[in-house]
Motif scaffolding. Structure first.
Motif, mmCIF file in Angstrom:
data_model
loop_
_atom_site.group_PDB
_atom_site.id
_atom_site.type_symbol
_atom_site.label_atom_id
_atom_site.label_comp_id
_atom_site.label_asym_id
_atom_site.label_seq_id
_atom_site.Cartn_x
_atom_site.Cartn_y
_atom_site.Cartn_z
ATOM 1 N N SER A 46 0.832 -1.197 0.000
ATOM 2 C CA SER A 46 0.000 0.000 0.000
ATOM 3 C C SER A 46 0.871 1.253 0.000
ATOM 4 O O SER A 46 1.934 1.291 0.618
ATOM 5 C CB SER A 46 -0.890 0.006 1.244
ATOM 6 O OG SER A 46 -1.516 1.268 1.409
ATOM 7 N N LEU A 47 0.413 2.280 -0.672
ATOM 8 C CA LEU A 47 1.104 3.571 -0.698
ATOM 9 C C LEU A 47 0.514 4.580 0.280
ATOM 10 O O LEU A 47 1.028 5.693 0.398
ATOM 11 C CB LEU A 47 1.074 4.166 -2.108
ATOM 12 C CG LEU A 47 1.729 3.342 -3.216
ATOM 13 C CD1 LEU A 47 1.695 4.102 -4.526
ATOM 14 C CD2 LEU A 47 3.156 2.969 -2.863
ATOM 15 N N GLU A 48 -0.541 4.182 0.969
ATOM 16 C CA GLU A 48 -1.179 5.094 1.915
ATOM 17 C C GLU A 48 -0.171 5.567 2.968
ATOM 18 O O GLU A 48 0.557 4.774 3.562
ATOM 19 C CB GLU A 48 -2.344 4.410 2.623
ATOM 20 C CG GLU A 48 -3.510 4.042 1.728
ATOM 21 C CD GLU A 48 -4.254 5.251 1.194
ATOM 22 O OE1 GLU A 48 -4.138 6.330 1.807
ATOM 23 O OE2 GLU A 48 -4.947 5.119 0.177
ATOM 24 N N GLY A 49 -0.109 6.886 3.174
ATOM 25 C CA GLY A 49 0.764 7.446 4.194
ATOM 26 C C GLY A 49 2.210 7.631 3.766
ATOM 27 O O GLY A 49 3.049 8.027 4.580
ATOM 28 N N LEU A 50 2.513 7.358 2.489
ATOM 29 C CA LEU A 50 3.902 7.463 2.027
ATOM 30 C C LEU A 50 4.142 8.663 1.106
ATOM 31 O O LEU A 50 5.233 8.797 0.549
ATOM 32 C CB LEU A 50 4.321 6.179 1.282
ATOM 33 C CG LEU A 50 4.274 4.882 2.089
ATOM 34 C CD1 LEU A 50 4.743 3.715 1.233
ATOM 35 C CD2 LEU A 50 5.118 4.989 3.359
ATOM 36 N N MET A 51 3.167 9.525 0.971
ATOM 37 C CA MET A 51 3.309 10.642 0.032
ATOM 38 C C MET A 51 4.388 11.621 0.492
ATOM 39 O O MET A 51 4.479 11.971 1.666
ATOM 40 C CB MET A 51 1.994 11.395 -0.132
ATOM 41 C CG MET A 51 2.041 12.463 -1.221
ATOM 42 S SD MET A 51 0.435 13.260 -1.468
ATOM 43 C CE MET A 51 -0.524 11.871 -2.106
ATOM 44 N N GLY A 52 5.228 12.053 -0.442
ATOM 45 C CA GLY A 52 6.258 13.039 -0.165
ATOM 46 C C GLY A 52 6.015 14.317 -0.954
ATOM 47 O O GLY A 52 4.886 14.617 -1.350
ATOM 48 N N PHE A 53 7.079 15.064 -1.186
ATOM 49 C CA PHE A 53 6.986 16.299 -1.963
ATOM 50 C C PHE A 53 8.254 16.447 -2.793
ATOM 51 O O PHE A 53 9.288 15.836 -2.501
ATOM 52 C CB PHE A 53 6.797 17.519 -1.050
ATOM 53 C CG PHE A 53 7.875 17.691 -0.014
ATOM 54 C CD1 PHE A 53 9.038 18.414 -0.295
ATOM 55 C CD2 PHE A 53 7.745 17.145 1.256
ATOM 56 C CE1 PHE A 53 10.034 18.581 0.647
ATOM 57 C CE2 PHE A 53 8.736 17.306 2.218
ATOM 58 C CZ PHE A 53 9.885 18.017 1.911
ATOM 59 N N ASP A 54 8.186 17.242 -3.843
ATOM 60 C CA ASP A 54 9.361 17.500 -4.670
ATOM 61 C C ASP A 54 10.337 18.393 -3.917
ATOM 62 O O ASP A 54 9.944 19.436 -3.385
ATOM 63 C CB ASP A 54 8.972 18.202 -5.976
ATOM 64 C CG ASP A 54 8.203 17.308 -6.934
ATOM 65 O OD1 ASP A 54 8.075 16.101 -6.640
ATOM 66 O OD2 ASP A 54 7.728 17.826 -7.963
ATOM 67 N N LEU A 55 11.594 17.997 -3.904
ATOM 68 C CA LEU A 55 12.614 18.903 -3.376
ATOM 69 C C LEU A 55 12.806 20.094 -4.316
ATOM 70 O O LEU A 55 13.157 21.187 -3.870
ATOM 71 C CB LEU A 55 13.941 18.163 -3.187
ATOM 72 C CG LEU A 55 14.034 17.214 -1.996
ATOM 73 C CD1 LEU A 55 15.411 16.562 -1.952
ATOM 74 C CD2 LEU A 55 13.758 17.929 -0.696
ATOM 75 N N HIS A 56 12.607 19.866 -5.593
ATOM 76 C CA HIS A 56 12.725 20.944 -6.572
ATOM 77 C C HIS A 56 11.792 22.092 -6.192
ATOM 78 O O HIS A 56 10.607 21.900 -5.969
ATOM 79 C CB HIS A 56 12.357 20.424 -7.974
ATOM 80 C CG HIS A 56 12.480 21.467 -9.040
ATOM 81 N ND1 HIS A 56 13.658 21.702 -9.720
ATOM 82 C CD2 HIS A 56 11.582 22.354 -9.529
ATOM 83 C CE1 HIS A 56 13.477 22.675 -10.583
ATOM 84 N NE2 HIS A 56 12.226 23.093 -10.487
ATOM 85 N N GLY A 57 12.366 23.273 -6.089
ATOM 86 C CA GLY A 57 11.575 24.453 -5.749
ATOM 87 C C GLY A 57 11.469 24.735 -4.272
ATOM 88 O O GLY A 57 10.959 25.795 -3.886
ATOM 89 N N CYS A 58 11.932 23.816 -3.420
ATOM 90 C CA CYS A 58 11.888 24.044 -1.970
ATOM 91 C C CYS A 58 12.937 25.069 -1.544
ATOM 92 O O CYS A 58 14.008 25.180 -2.163
ATOM 93 C CB CYS A 58 12.153 22.743 -1.220
ATOM 94 S SG CYS A 58 10.739 21.662 -1.108
ATOM 95 N N THR A 59 12.635 25.773 -0.476
ATOM 96 C CA THR A 59 13.605 26.674 0.130
ATOM 97 C C THR A 59 14.285 25.945 1.280
ATOM 98 O O THR A 59 13.621 25.463 2.195
ATOM 99 C CB THR A 59 12.931 27.955 0.652
ATOM 100 O OG1 THR A 59 12.328 28.647 -0.454
ATOM 101 C CG2 THR A 59 13.957 28.872 1.320
ATOM 102 N N VAL A 60 15.612 25.865 1.207
ATOM 103 C CA VAL A 60 16.392 25.159 2.219
ATOM 104 C C VAL A 60 17.311 26.164 2.912
ATOM 105 O O VAL A 60 18.031 26.916 2.247
ATOM 106 C CB VAL A 60 17.242 24.031 1.603
ATOM 107 C CG1 VAL A 60 18.025 23.294 2.696
ATOM 108 C CG2 VAL A 60 16.366 23.056 0.835
ATOM 109 N N GLY A 61 17.280 26.162 4.238
ATOM 110 C CA GLY A 61 18.161 27.017 5.015
ATOM 111 C C GLY A 61 19.345 26.227 5.533
ATOM 112 O O GLY A 61 19.171 25.193 6.180
#
Length: 334
Positions: free
Chosen positions: A135-150
């Protein structure tokens, strides 16, 4: 020189022995798989120097005992020296050296690995598939592309982290009292307050100094974006663990990846799998699904260990031969 090597694991022996053998007149290395403490300092009797690691205690009491036993040199096989009382060492006439530089790629790559694991929940996905749960439920991430990293601390490691994340297409903010041109070419320096408020991911790459202990605390956490990812592969005491736990509970911190822990000296670098961990704070931290902890292994590549061993042996040789000590550590002038 006769050298007592503390906190010595099999890999320390392997790389130090190889570096030692590579020089014409090798040192006599005696290995002890125990932490250096006032009560274990007696093991150095008959040695000229000691070689210590990150969790060895080189406070005043230990140094006093080392001086009584004739130790003239403390050589650290690490970069940080926050565990050394430099004022006492100077008073006792004990020279302190360290490994100023080793493969910075090791820590930088591990840092980005923690980001990817937390974001894409790779640790949870791995365990699911082993249990035949697809199952993929609960495994969603996000693209690092475009993120602001400090990036707090833009020395060599911080710069390499920035370069890797620049390749992902991240927007980079940096905070460092000593800016670097290399970072300026791909990122923007700003105030700590702006970095905390603007960043979706914050990663620490600064040394531990008296003035920045618990840099990450209840106040600075409150200034961060809600759901922020916090990464620490630098030193454990940069982070107030209890404040971070409250941040995780409230949702202010959405992800935490750490390779260091402020009370790690009683835990890391040993197998405690058959014991009951007495550190309730650490046990609570482990219980959160959005936390990934590694046991101070970010430096742990053959490239880095080769560099560390070679520099450590060079420090011993230069001291023995009265040559300039490029990696000597001294107390800062008032």
């Amino acid at each position: 020189m006769k050298v007592a090597v503390f906190s010595a694991k099999s890999y320390d022996r392997q790389f130090l022995d190889a570096a030692n053998a590579a020089q014409g007149h090798p040192h006599l290395l005696t290995y002890y798989d125990v932490l250096l403490r006032p009560k274990t300092a007696a093991l150095v009797e008959g040695h000229d120097a000691i070689c210590a690691f990150v969790n060895d205690d080189l406070g005043a009491q230990t140094l006093e005992r080392l001086a009584e036993l004739g130790v003239r040199l403390v050589t650290l096989r690490c970069t940080g020296f926050n565990n050394v009382d430099l004022a006492t060492a100077a008073r006792l006439g004990i020279t302190v050296t360290r490994v100023s530089v080793y493969s910075p790629y090791s820590v930088a790559e591990h840092t980005v690995g923690l980001m990817l694991m937390l974001n894409r929940k790779l640790h949870r996905a791995y365990n699911r598939v082993r249990d035949d749960n697809f199952s993929l439920e609960g495994l969603m991430g996000f693209d690092l592309h475009g993120c602001t990293v400090g990036i707090i601390g833009t020395g060599k490691i911080g710069q390499i982290v920035a370069q890797i994340l620049h390749g992902f297409g991240c927007h980079l903010y940096g905070y460092d009292p000593y800016p670097s041109q290399a970072f300026r070419e791909i990122g923007t320096y700003t105030t700590l307050e702006t970095l905390l408020a603007a960043s979706e991911i914050i990663t620490l790459h600064c040394p531990l100094l008296p003035e920045n202990e618990h840099l990450i605390n209840a106040t600075t956490i409150a200034q961060m974006k809600r759901g922020v990812m916090l990464i620490n592969t630098s030193r454990g005491k940069l982070v107030d663990t209890k404040a971070v736990i409250e941040g995780i509970k409230s949702g202010q911190i959405g992800y935490l990846g750490i390779d260091v822990y402020e009370e790690e000296d009683s835990l890391f670098f040993q197998d405690l799998s058959d014991t009951v961990i007495q550190d309730d704070t650490f046990q609570l931290l482990q219980s959160f699904p959005n936390v990934v902890i590694t046991a101070h292994q970010a430096f742990f590549t053959r490239n880095a260990l080769t560099d560390i061993a070679r520099t450590t042996i060079e420090n011993l040789t230069c001291f023995e031969q009265g040559l300039p000590l490029a990696n000597e550590v001294k107390q800062a002038s008032p």
